[in-house]
Design an enzyme around this catalytic site. Structure first.
Site, short mmCIF file in Angstrom:
data_model
loop_
_atom_site.label_atom_id
_atom_site.label_comp_id
_atom_site.label_asym_id
_atom_site.label_seq_id
_atom_site.Cartn_x
_atom_site.Cartn_y
_atom_site.Cartn_z
N THR A 32 0.84 -1.20 0.00
CA THR A 32 0.00 0.00 0.00
C THR A 32 0.88 1.25 0.00
OG1 THR A 32 -1.72 -1.15 1.23
CG2 THR A 32 -1.78 1.24 1.33
N GLY A 86 6.19 -0.70 -0.02
CA GLY A 86 7.05 0.43 0.34
C GLY A 86 7.39 0.40 1.82
N ALA A 87 8.01 1.48 2.29
CA ALA A 87 8.36 1.60 3.71
C ALA A 87 8.47 3.09 4.05
CB ALA A 87 9.69 0.91 4.00
N ASP A 88 8.28 3.38 5.32
CA ASP A 88 8.51 4.75 5.80
C ASP A 88 9.98 4.94 6.18
OD1 ASP A 88 5.77 5.68 5.57
OD2 ASP A 88 5.39 4.12 7.05
N GLY A 99 3.43 1.76 7.88
CA GLY A 99 2.12 2.11 8.44
C GLY A 99 1.74 3.56 8.25
N GLU A 107 -0.61 -5.41 5.80
CA GLU A 107 0.71 -5.53 5.15
C GLU A 107 1.53 -6.63 5.81
OE1 GLU A 107 1.18 -0.89 3.67
OE2 GLU A 107 2.07 -1.47 5.55
#
Ligand code: 5RP
Length: 227
Positions: A32, A86-88, A99, A107
C-alpha cells in the site's frame, strides 16, 4: 545542468524495477502507498502474465481492480513467492517502519505469507537507525489510553491519528497511535514486546517480516540492497 529527479520519479523508477521480481503465472502480494501505486500501474502492463494479486488494503484493492488485475483473498492462498511494498524507513539490515498509510496490519499478514519481501523506496527512506518517523501502531480503541501511557513511559510522544477531525478508522475498524521520540535499538525485541501489549493489533516495526531485498531509487538509478 544536471536535472535532479523528483521523489515521484524515483518512486516510478522502483515501481517499474519491481516487475523483475514478479513470477509469471503466480499471485503477487501487493502493499500500500504512493510507491506501491507506481508498482500497481506497472503491474497492469504485464497483467496477462500473472494470476492476480493479494492486496494489503482497500485502497490497493480498488486500484488493482480498476486496472483489471484479479484480487484474491489472503485465505485463498497458502504461500506467495513475493510481496512488494514500500516503507517509511528501512535500515541497513532490512528492518522497516511501516504504516504511514495505516495499512500495517494487513501488510504484515501478506508479508508473512510471502517467501520474499521486496521493499521499494526512494533513497530518503534509508536510515541508520529506525525511529525518526512517527511509529504507527494499530490499536483497538478501548486500549488507546493504556497503550499511549506505556509508550510515554518509554519516552515516546503519542498522538491518535486523525482524519476530518475524528480518529482515523483503519480498514480493520481500529485506530492508529503515532509515536515519536522512540529509540528502536533492537527492532526484533521491540516488535515482540509491543505486539504483546493488550489491545495492540500490530506495531509498525517490520523486523520479523523484514525485507529480503530493497530496490532503492537514487539519482544514479535503482540500487539493489540484499539482506
Ligand atoms: C502504508 C505503508 C507504506 O508502505 C509506507 O507508508 C510508504 O508509503 P509511500 O510509498 O507512500 O511513501 O506502510 O501503510
Amino acid at each position: 545542468m544536471t536535472k535532479l529527479m523528483s521523489q515521484d520519479e524515483l518512486k516510478t523508477l522502483v515501481g517499474q524495477a519491481a516487475l523483475q521480481y514478479v513470477v509469471a503465472g503466480e499471485i503477487v502480494g501487493v502493499g500500500t502507498g504512493s510507491t506501491v501505486n507506481k508498482f500497481i500501474d506497472a503491474l497492469a502492463t504485464i497483467k496477462s502474465t500473472i494470476k492476480g494479486a493479494v492486496s494489503s488494503s482497500v485502497a490497493s484493492t480498488e486500484r488493482l481492480k480498476a486496472l483489471g488485475i484479479p484480487v484474491f483473498d489472503a485465505n485463498d492462498v497458502t504461500e506467495l513467492a513475493v510481496y512488494i511494498d514500500g516503507a517509511d524507513e528501512i535500515d541497513q539490515a532490512g528492518y522497516m517502519v511501516k504504516g504511514g498509510g495505516a495499512a500495517l496490519t494487513r501488510e504484515k499478514i501478506v508479508a508473512a505469507l510471502s517467501k520474499q519481501f521486496v521493499c521499494i523506496a526512494d533513497e530518503s527512506k534509508l536510515v541508520n537507525a529506525l525511529g525518526a518517523f512517527p511509529l504507527p501502531v494499530e490499536v483497538i480503541p478501548m486500549a488507546t489510553k493504556r497503550v499511549m501511557q506505556q509508550f510515554t513511559a518509554m519516552g515516546g510522544s503519542c498522538s491518535v491519528r486523525q482524519k476530518d477531525g475524528q480518529p482515523l478508522v483503519t480498514d480493520n475498524g481500529q485506530h492508529i497511535v503515532d509515536v515519536l521520540n522512540l529509540k528502536i535499538a533492537d527492532p526484533l525485541a521491540f516488535e515482540s514486546t509491543v505486539n504483546q501489549w493488550p489491545g495492540v493489533v500490530t506495531v509498525g516495526v517490520f523486523a520479523h517480516q523484514k525485507a529480503s531485498v530493497c530496490l532503492l531509487g537514487t539519482e544514479s538509478g535503482v540500487k539493489t540492497l540484499k539482506f
